[in-house]
Scaffold this motif. Structure first.
Motif, PDB file in Angstrom:
ATOM      1  N   ALA A 136      47.474  12.131  93.461  1.00  0.00           N
ATOM      2  CA  ALA A 136      47.199  10.933  93.124  1.00  0.00           C
ATOM      3  C   ALA A 136      45.727  10.845  92.611  1.00  0.00           C
ATOM      4  O   ALA A 136      45.228  10.222  91.533  1.00  0.00           O
ATOM      5  N   GLU A 142      36.869  14.918  99.165  1.00  0.00           N
ATOM      6  CA  GLU A 142      37.983  15.459  99.347  1.00  0.00           C
ATOM      7  C   GLU A 142      37.699  16.512 100.588  1.00  0.00           C
ATOM      8  O   GLU A 142      36.543  17.274 100.504  1.00  0.00           O
ATOM      9  N   ARG A 153      44.872  23.813 102.899  1.00  0.00           N
ATOM     10  CA  ARG A 153      45.259  22.376 102.611  1.00  0.00           C
ATOM     11  C   ARG A 153      45.656  21.419 103.698  1.00  0.00           C
ATOM     12  O   ARG A 153      46.817  21.168 103.632  1.00  0.00           O
ATOM     13  N   HIS A 170      58.253  21.314  94.528  1.00  0.00           N
ATOM     14  CA  HIS A 170      57.798  20.136  93.715  1.00  0.00           C
ATOM     15  C   HIS A 170      58.259  20.105  92.397  1.00  0.00           C
ATOM     16  O   HIS A 170      58.339  21.286  91.555  1.00  0.00           O
ATOM     17  N   ALA A 171      58.602  19.043  91.659  1.00  0.00           N
ATOM     18  CA  ALA A 171      58.758  19.045  90.220  1.00  0.00           C
ATOM     19  C   ALA A 171      58.309  17.593  89.805  1.00  0.00           C
ATOM     20  O   ALA A 171      58.352  16.698  90.540  1.00  0.00           O
ATOM     21  N   ARG A 193      54.093  24.040  93.810  1.00  0.00           N
ATOM     22  CA  ARG A 193      53.042  22.446  93.688  1.00  0.00           C
ATOM     23  C   ARG A 193      51.587  23.220  93.748  1.00  0.00           C
ATOM     24  O   ARG A 193      50.566  22.606  93.297  1.00  0.00           O
ATOM     25  N   VAL A 214      36.147  11.472 105.092  1.00  0.00           N
ATOM     26  CA  VAL A 214      36.014  10.111 104.970  1.00  0.00           C
ATOM     27  C   VAL A 214      36.660   9.566 106.271  1.00  0.00           C
ATOM     28  O   VAL A 214      37.726   9.924 106.850  1.00  0.00           O
ATOM     29  N   ASP A 272      50.683   7.888  97.714  1.00  0.00           N
ATOM     30  CA  ASP A 272      51.318   7.807  98.834  1.00  0.00           C
ATOM     31  C   ASP A 272      50.473   6.731  99.909  1.00  0.00           C
ATOM     32  O   ASP A 272      51.003   6.169 100.616  1.00  0.00           O
ATOM     33  N   CYS A 298      54.973  11.860  92.496  1.00  0.00           N
ATOM     34  CA  CYS A 298      53.737  12.205  91.811  1.00  0.00           C
ATOM     35  C   CYS A 298      53.773  11.430  90.391  1.00  0.00           C
ATOM     36  O   CYS A 298      52.760  11.058  89.886  1.00  0.00           O
TER      37      CYS A 298
HETATM   38  C1  LIG Z   1      58.364  17.411 101.177  1.00  0.00           C
HETATM   39  C2  LIG Z   1      58.021  16.755  99.938  1.00  0.00           C
HETATM   40  C3  LIG Z   1      58.343  17.087  98.650  1.00  0.00           C
HETATM   41  C4  LIG Z   1      58.098  16.312  97.707  1.00  0.00           C
HETATM   42  N1  LIG Z   1      58.350  16.713  96.350  1.00  0.00           N
HETATM   43  C5  LIG Z   1      58.008  15.946  95.409  1.00  0.00           C
HETATM   44  C6  LIG Z   1      58.567  16.279  93.906  1.00  0.00           C
HETATM   45  O1  LIG Z   1      59.169  17.197  93.857  1.00  0.00           O
HETATM   46  N2  LIG Z   1      58.057  15.539  92.915  1.00  0.00           N
HETATM   47  C7  LIG Z   1      57.171  14.500  93.197  1.00  0.00           C
HETATM   48  O2  LIG Z   1      56.866  13.893  92.093  1.00  0.00           O
HETATM   49  N3  LIG Z   1      56.602  14.084  94.402  1.00  0.00           N
HETATM   50  C8  LIG Z   1      57.251  14.810  95.422  1.00  0.00           C
HETATM   51  N4  LIG Z   1      56.820  14.336  96.678  1.00  0.00           N
HETATM   52  C9  LIG Z   1      55.715  13.189  96.832  1.00  0.00           C
HETATM   53  C10 LIG Z   1      54.386  13.867  96.367  1.00  0.00           C
HETATM   54  O3  LIG Z   1      53.931  15.011  97.077  1.00  0.00           O
HETATM   55  C11 LIG Z   1      53.317  12.876  96.760  1.00  0.00           C
HETATM   56  O4  LIG Z   1      53.852  11.542  96.304  1.00  0.00           O
HETATM   57  C12 LIG Z   1      52.129  13.155  96.323  1.00  0.00           C
HETATM   58  O5  LIG Z   1      51.508  14.287  96.861  1.00  0.00           O
HETATM   59  C13 LIG Z   1      51.139  11.862  96.518  1.00  0.00           C
HETATM   60  O6  LIG Z   1      49.915  12.253  96.179  1.00  0.00           O
HETATM   61  P1  LIG Z   1      48.793  11.607  96.769  1.00  0.00           P
HETATM   62  O7  LIG Z   1      47.585  12.248  96.295  1.00  0.00           O
HETATM   63  O8  LIG Z   1      48.682  10.206  97.217  1.00  0.00           O
HETATM   64  O9  LIG Z   1      48.752  12.378  98.286  1.00  0.00           O
HETATM   65  P2  LIG Z   1      48.146  14.058  98.507  1.00  0.00           P
HETATM   66  O10 LIG Z   1      48.777  14.698  97.403  1.00  0.00           O
HETATM   67  O11 LIG Z   1      48.925  14.192  99.870  1.00  0.00           O
HETATM   68  O12 LIG Z   1      46.824  14.058  98.452  1.00  0.00           O
HETATM   69  C14 LIG Z   1      46.049  13.340  99.567  1.00  0.00           C
HETATM   70  C15 LIG Z   1      44.597  14.107  99.481  1.00  0.00           C
HETATM   71  O13 LIG Z   1      43.614  13.345 100.026  1.00  0.00           O
HETATM   72  C16 LIG Z   1      42.914  14.186 100.729  1.00  0.00           C
HETATM   73  N5  LIG Z   1      42.469  13.277 102.327  1.00  0.00           N
HETATM   74  C17 LIG Z   1      43.174  12.823 102.902  1.00  0.00           C
HETATM   75  N6  LIG Z   1      42.583  12.001 104.028  1.00  0.00           N
HETATM   76  C18 LIG Z   1      41.012  12.292 103.695  1.00  0.00           C
HETATM   77  C19 LIG Z   1      40.032  11.820 104.090  1.00  0.00           C
HETATM   78  N7  LIG Z   1      39.911  11.236 105.334  1.00  0.00           N
HETATM   79  N8  LIG Z   1      38.799  12.455 103.759  1.00  0.00           N
HETATM   80  C20 LIG Z   1      38.939  12.889 102.248  1.00  0.00           C
HETATM   81  N9  LIG Z   1      39.916  13.406 101.829  1.00  0.00           N
HETATM   82  C21 LIG Z   1      41.078  13.094 102.340  1.00  0.00           C
HETATM   83  C22 LIG Z   1      43.810  15.372 101.130  1.00  0.00           C
HETATM   84  O14 LIG Z   1      43.080  16.338 101.703  1.00  0.00           O
HETATM   85  C23 LIG Z   1      44.315  15.635  99.957  1.00  0.00           C
HETATM   86  O15 LIG Z   1      43.760  16.450  99.056  1.00  0.00           O
HETATM   87  C24 LIG Z   1      57.025  15.069  97.844  1.00  0.00           C
HETATM   88  C25 LIG Z   1      56.473  14.679  99.136  1.00  0.00           C
HETATM   89  C26 LIG Z   1      57.046  15.611 100.261  1.00  0.00           C
HETATM   90  C27 LIG Z   1      56.664  14.838 101.573  1.00  0.00           C
END
Ligand SMILES: Cc1cc2nc3c(=O)[nH]c(=O)nc-3n(C[C@H](O)[C@H](O)[C@H](O)COP(=O)(O)OP(=O)(O)OC[C@H]3O[C@@H](n4cnc5c(N)ncnc54)[C@H](O)[C@@H]3O)c2cc1C
Length: 500
Positions: free
Chosen positions: A13, A32, A51, A61-62, A120, A145, A328, A341
């Motif tokens: 995201a 990050e 990570r 992931h797709a 991924r 953070v 998320d 994603c």
């Molecule tokens: C098992 C599984 C399979 C999945 N498969 C798919 C798929 O095939 N296709 C799809 O579209 N989606 C899939 N998803 C969903 C997708 O992975 C998530 O929706 C996506 O990762 C969300 O992105 P995000 O950036 O919100 O969270 P994340 O990708 O988890 O990134 C969060 C980031 O914030 C950082 N962070 C966290 N807390 C802090 C803090 N306090 N200070 C600084 N940095 C911090 C972390 O290190 C990380 O880099 C899947 C999810 C799971 C659980």
């Protein structure tokens, strides 16, 4: 000076949001917690990129078609980088049942149903490098953070003013005019804000499954097995399976087990059991066979999968100003649908448009969250409905005394004997279904077209015997056979349920 935009989290995201805002000429800083990706290859990123902030990094992931379209149309150079790194495009024709493949001829719009897939780590590595090359995006790594800074404005509204960050052994305040929370499913920002009186509410529902993923690499000189009549993804009730072709000779298999299947979920995390299950599923057995590939990872398991929607407004009135959760941290979905994603990328575009549209903090919060609801809520509701039904089915399957009522029998028959065979025999119906699945169309739009309804009803009326060719081949053994083959008791879960 422009607004100081600070984003917590540089995952999926965070990356989409950074790219979207940079496209509007905005500057932003991404804080990050994890280290940057290694400078070298996709293989090294898979093996070594640490990570801790993303527990699901090494699950399959797709990117759905909706996200593929966004990259294709807005970031063609990123798409070129992804493909050059080995990411794969799976087009609509690739996933057609064999019988339809022979009759298929493409129509305009089919190019909008392409999936992008790879490990991924590879997707994220390439996106991250691309984002880091943009002049107006600054990544600060090793920055954890640990709180959100707030104040009340003259009207008594809570608004964020920055964050508290741990970096290089120091804790410091990092001011922000706009704070974006892209810290993922374990983000604590909402708890921190609620502790300051924000009153943010949420709804959540269990996805009802656990996820198990193992990675494989094709043996030297061995090509990917040819597709057969048995699909590479399917649902046997007590287990769902999916094959994810990936980059650089790699692929992964994900097996999803209903939470209620205690015996299976305990056993499947052992590599020998995981492979034994795969060997009995004709849609993937030829891929995981030792002649074709070598396993290159342990079995990654993940539970506590929930769908969650956080309500950042109350009757349209924002709970917090200058604060925009994305990905998320605000909406979580069941991974089985592969939508997380895409949800994040759609929200990133909504945020870009919102910030461009107005400078007023209240209006910004209203417009952004209204956009999320318009774009995503129907897909979310449809998913939750399907998950609740699947959880119910999994429970009923373990109850030897369960006798479905008339309504349950009709619903099952409509799904299995009407919709499914109708789609397998008619490419237009399948196209309509897939467009909704990929969020190119709203959920079930195709079922509101009277011509499609009539095709489905005609198929149903024809009856099982005359539709025999339209049913999918057997996807695998029954529950009893599978559990017994693994040395597990097929009745233990039913007995446990009975005595509960
Ligand atoms: C098992 C599984 C399979 C999945 N498969 C798919 C798929 O095939 N296709 C799809 O579209 N989606 C899939 N998803 C969903 C997708 O992975 C998530 O929706 C996506 O990762 C969300 O992105 P995000 O950036 O919100 O969270 P994340 O990708 O988890 O990134 C969060 C980031 O914030 C950082 N962070 C966290 N807390 C802090 C803090 N306090 N200070 C600084 N940095 C911090 C972390 O290190 C990380 O880099 C899947 C999810 C799971 C659980």
């Amino acid at each position: 000076m422009g607004e100081r935009i600070v984003m917590v989290g540089g995952g999926i995201a965070g990356l989409w949001t950074a790219l979207a805002l940079a496209r509007s000429g905005r500057e932003l800083t991404v804080l990050e917690r994890d280290p940057p990706p290694p400078e070298t290859s996709a293989d090294e990123a898979f093996d070594a990129w640490e990570r801790k902030g993303v527990g699901h990094l090494r699950h399959s992931h797709a990117f759905l078609a909706r996200l593929h379209i966004l990259i294709r149309d807005h970031y063609p150079d990123l798409m070129a980088d992804l493909l050059a790194a080995g990411c794969r495009e799976i087009v609509f024709a690739d996933n057609l049942p064999m019988a339809l493949r022979e009759k298929y001829s493409p129509v305009p719009g089919d190019e909008d149903m392409t999936i992008l897939t790879s490990r991924r780590t590879t997707l994220e590595l390439i996106m991250r490098r691309y984002a880091a090359r943009q002049q107006n995006i600054r990544f600060v790594t090793g920055a954890l953070v640990r709180d959100v800074l707030t104040e009340k404005d003259e009207a008594g509204n809570l608004r964020t003013t920055g964050v508290l960050v741990d970096q290089d052994g120091e804790t410091k305040e990092w001011p922000a005019d706009i704070l974006i929370d892209a810290a993922g499913k374990n983000s604590q920002a909402i708890e921190w804000l609620n502790a300051k009186g924000a009153g943010i509410t949420e709804e959540n529902e269990r996805a009802g499954i656990l996820y198990f993923t193992r990675h494989y690499r094709l043996r030297d000189g061995v090509a990917e097995p040819a597709r057969t009549k048995v699909p590479g993804a399917g649902d046997l009730g007590f287990i769902k399976y999916g094959l994810f072709p990936a980059d650089n000779g790699c692929f992964s298999i994900t097996l999803a087990v209903p939470e209620i299947e205690m015996e299976m979920r305990r056993a499947i995390v052992r590599p020998e059991n995981f492979d034994a299950v795969c060997a009995q599923l004709p849609g993937i057995a030829s891929w995981t066979s030792p002649e074709t590939s070598d396993a290159v990872s342990r079995v990654f398991g993940m539970g506590e999968l929930i769908s969650r929607w956080r309500h950042m407004t109350n009757d349209g009135e924002p709970r917090v100003l200058n604060f925009f959760p994305i990905g998320d941290s605000v909406i979580r979905t069941n991974p089985l649908y592969g939508r997380g994603c895409s949800f994040a990328a759609i929200a990133a575009e909504a945020l870009r448009e919102t910030l461009d549209k107005t400078d007023d903090p209240r209006e910004r919060a209203r417009v952004y969250h209204a956009r999320l609801a318009t774009e995503l809520r129907q897909h979310y509701d449809d998913m939750v409905k399907q998950d609740l039904a699947a959880t119910k089915r999994a429970r009923n399957a373990l109850d030897p005394d369960y006798k479905p009522g008339l309504k349950a029998r009709l619903v099952k028959s409509f799904a299995e004997d009407a919709i499914m065979p109708a789609m397998r025999g008619d490419v237009d119906l399948l196209r309509g279904f897939m467009r909704s699945f990929h969020m190119v169309d709203r959920p079930n739009v195709w079922l509101r077209d009277p011509r499609n309804v009539s095709k489905v009803l005609v198929t149903w009326a024809r009856g099982k015997k005359r539709n025999a060719d339209l049913y999918p081949p057997k996807l695998g053994p029954g529950r009893k056979e599978m559990l017994t083959s693994l040395g597990l008791s097929p009745t233990a879960d039913s007995e446990r349920l009975k005595s509960a």
